[in-house]
Design an enzyme around this catalytic site. Structure first.
Site, PDB file in Angstrom:
ATOM      1  N   ILE A  88      -5.564 -14.900 -10.908  1.00 28.89           N
ATOM      2  CA  ILE A  88      -6.660 -15.495 -10.134  1.00 28.89           C
ATOM      3  C   ILE A  88      -6.328 -16.927  -9.692  1.00 28.89           C
ATOM      4  O   ILE A  88      -6.908 -17.432  -8.730  1.00 28.89           O
ATOM      5  CB  ILE A  88      -7.975 -15.439 -10.964  1.00 28.89           C
ATOM      6  CG1 ILE A  88      -9.198 -15.454 -10.073  1.00 28.89           C
ATOM      7  CG2 ILE A  88      -8.034 -16.538 -12.006  1.00 28.89           C
ATOM      8  CD1 ILE A  88     -10.476 -15.030 -10.773  1.00 28.89           C
ATOM      9  N   GLU A 112      -4.158 -18.297 -23.078  1.00 30.42           N
ATOM     10  CA  GLU A 112      -5.604 -18.476 -22.862  1.00 30.42           C
ATOM     11  C   GLU A 112      -6.358 -17.165 -22.967  1.00 30.42           C
ATOM     12  O   GLU A 112      -7.527 -17.149 -23.332  1.00 30.42           O
ATOM     13  CB  GLU A 112      -5.852 -19.091 -21.473  1.00 30.42           C
ATOM     14  CG  GLU A 112      -5.383 -20.531 -21.380  1.00 30.42           C
ATOM     15  CD  GLU A 112      -5.599 -21.126 -20.000  1.00 30.42           C
ATOM     16  OE1 GLU A 112      -5.678 -20.358 -19.024  1.00 30.42           O
ATOM     17  OE2 GLU A 112      -5.681 -22.364 -19.919  1.00 30.42           O
ATOM     18  N   VAL A 113      -5.684 -16.085 -22.611  1.00 31.10           N
ATOM     19  CA  VAL A 113      -6.305 -14.757 -22.716  1.00 31.10           C
ATOM     20  C   VAL A 113      -5.557 -13.995 -23.810  1.00 31.10           C
ATOM     21  O   VAL A 113      -4.342 -13.760 -23.695  1.00 31.10           O
ATOM     22  CB  VAL A 113      -6.236 -14.003 -21.371  1.00 31.10           C
ATOM     23  CG1 VAL A 113      -6.817 -12.601 -21.532  1.00 31.10           C
ATOM     24  CG2 VAL A 113      -6.989 -14.768 -20.281  1.00 31.10           C
ATOM     25  N   HIS A 130       0.215 -10.201 -22.178  1.00 39.78           N
ATOM     26  CA  HIS A 130       0.533 -10.003 -20.756  1.00 39.78           C
ATOM     27  C   HIS A 130       1.800 -10.746 -20.401  1.00 39.78           C
ATOM     28  O   HIS A 130       2.123 -11.758 -21.016  1.00 39.78           O
ATOM     29  CB  HIS A 130      -0.625 -10.475 -19.857  1.00 39.78           C
ATOM     30  CG  HIS A 130      -1.096 -11.860 -20.148  1.00 39.78           C
ATOM     31  ND1 HIS A 130      -1.935 -12.152 -21.204  1.00 39.78           N
ATOM     32  CD2 HIS A 130      -0.840 -13.046 -19.552  1.00 39.78           C
ATOM     33  CE1 HIS A 130      -2.178 -13.444 -21.232  1.00 39.78           C
ATOM     34  NE2 HIS A 130      -1.512 -14.020 -20.245  1.00 39.78           N
ATOM     35  N   HIS A 179       3.558 -12.733 -17.338  1.00 42.56           N
ATOM     36  CA  HIS A 179       3.429 -13.337 -16.011  1.00 42.56           C
ATOM     37  C   HIS A 179       4.708 -13.026 -15.226  1.00 42.56           C
ATOM     38  O   HIS A 179       5.816 -13.164 -15.754  1.00 42.56           O
ATOM     39  CB  HIS A 179       3.320 -14.866 -16.105  1.00 42.56           C
ATOM     40  CG  HIS A 179       2.103 -15.368 -16.798  1.00 42.56           C
ATOM     41  ND1 HIS A 179       1.047 -15.946 -16.130  1.00 42.56           N
ATOM     42  CD2 HIS A 179       1.763 -15.415 -18.111  1.00 42.56           C
ATOM     43  CE1 HIS A 179       0.115 -16.327 -16.992  1.00 42.56           C
ATOM     44  NE2 HIS A 179       0.532 -16.014 -18.211  1.00 42.56           N
TER      45      HIS A 179
HETATM   46  P1  AMP Z   1      -2.230 -17.116 -20.389  1.00 43.06           P
HETATM   47  O1  AMP Z   1      -2.435 -18.609 -20.324  1.00 43.06           O
HETATM   48  O2  AMP Z   1      -0.788 -16.741 -20.567  1.00 43.06           O
HETATM   49  O3  AMP Z   1      -3.136 -16.474 -21.401  1.00 43.06           O
HETATM   50  O4  AMP Z   1      -2.593 -16.564 -18.962  1.00 43.06           O
HETATM   51  C1  AMP Z   1      -3.872 -16.173 -18.589  1.00 43.06           C
HETATM   52  C2  AMP Z   1      -3.864 -16.067 -17.092  1.00 43.06           C
HETATM   53  O5  AMP Z   1      -4.957 -15.279 -16.695  1.00 43.06           O
HETATM   54  C3  AMP Z   1      -3.966 -17.412 -16.360  1.00 43.06           C
HETATM   55  O6  AMP Z   1      -2.819 -17.603 -15.532  1.00 43.06           O
HETATM   56  C4  AMP Z   1      -5.251 -17.254 -15.542  1.00 43.06           C
HETATM   57  O7  AMP Z   1      -5.167 -17.855 -14.254  1.00 43.06           O
HETATM   58  C5  AMP Z   1      -5.392 -15.753 -15.456  1.00 43.06           C
HETATM   59  N1  AMP Z   1      -6.749 -15.259 -15.274  1.00 43.06           N
HETATM   60  C6  AMP Z   1      -7.888 -15.694 -15.880  1.00 43.06           C
HETATM   61  N2  AMP Z   1      -8.949 -14.972 -15.480  1.00 43.06           N
HETATM   62  C7  AMP Z   1      -8.481 -14.060 -14.584  1.00 43.06           C
HETATM   63  C8  AMP Z   1      -9.091 -13.028 -13.796  1.00 43.06           C
HETATM   64  N3  AMP Z   1     -10.415 -12.770 -13.863  1.00 43.06           N
HETATM   65  N4  AMP Z   1      -8.296 -12.295 -12.971  1.00 43.06           N
HETATM   66  C9  AMP Z   1      -6.975 -12.554 -12.892  1.00 43.06           C
HETATM   67  N5  AMP Z   1      -6.341 -13.492 -13.616  1.00 43.06           N
HETATM   68  C10 AMP Z   1      -7.073 -14.254 -14.451  1.00 43.06           C
END
Ligand code: AMP
Ligand code: ZN
Length: 114
Positions: free
Chosen positions: A31, A94-95, A99, A101
């Site tokens: 996003i 953060e999530v 995953h 990237h």
């Molecule tokens: P991380 O910091 O490795 O956990 O990456 C989490 C990623 O998820 C970040 O790059 C965010 O920009 C991305 N992200 C957060 N919310 C969404 C969403 N609703 N759709 C797509 N990507 C998202």
């Protein structure tokens, strides 16, 4: 797990710009893209992060690795690409649903060195 953003995206409860999906993996656009192409490669299975992988996840993670160059090619990243897995708060995660990237620029400009 119920509160997991990527589980909600996987179930279609939250919209995403999906570019690929199969029975094990979904791929959608980040996003907040940090490059011309910025995809997130996400297993359907809720796994928190690298520290939480089980022996039974080996084939799944291998499948995701083999998918990366195919996606990069489809996205026009002939010049190369970067893959990142952040692990834990200290690693910038953060999530908390594992995953990968996939980042790259479609022009000749290279990503900055890390
Ligand atoms: P991380 O910091 O490795 O956990 O990456 C989490 C990623 O998820 C970040 O790059 C965010 O920009 C991305 N992200 C957060 N919310 C969404 C969403 N609703 N759709 C797509 N990507 C998202
Ligand atoms: Zn999840």
């Amino acid at each position: 797990m119920n509160d997991c953003l990527f589980c909600k995206i996987e179930k279609g409860e939250i919209p995403s710009s999906k570019v690929y999906e199969d029975e094990d993996v979904i791929v959608f656009k980040d996003i907040a893209p940090k490059a011309d192409v910025h995809l997130l490669v996400v297993p359907r299975k809720h796994i928190i992060g690298l520290n939480d992988l089980l022996p039974e996840d080996q084939a799944l993670m291998g499948k995701m690795m083999l998918l990366l160059p195919k996606l990069a090619k489809e996205q026009g990243l002939e010049n190369g690409f970067r893959t990142i897995i952040n692990t834990g708060k200290g690693g910038g995660q953060e999530v908390f649903h594992i995953h990968i990237h996939l980042l790259g620029n479609t022009s000749k400009k290279s990503l900055p060195f890390v």
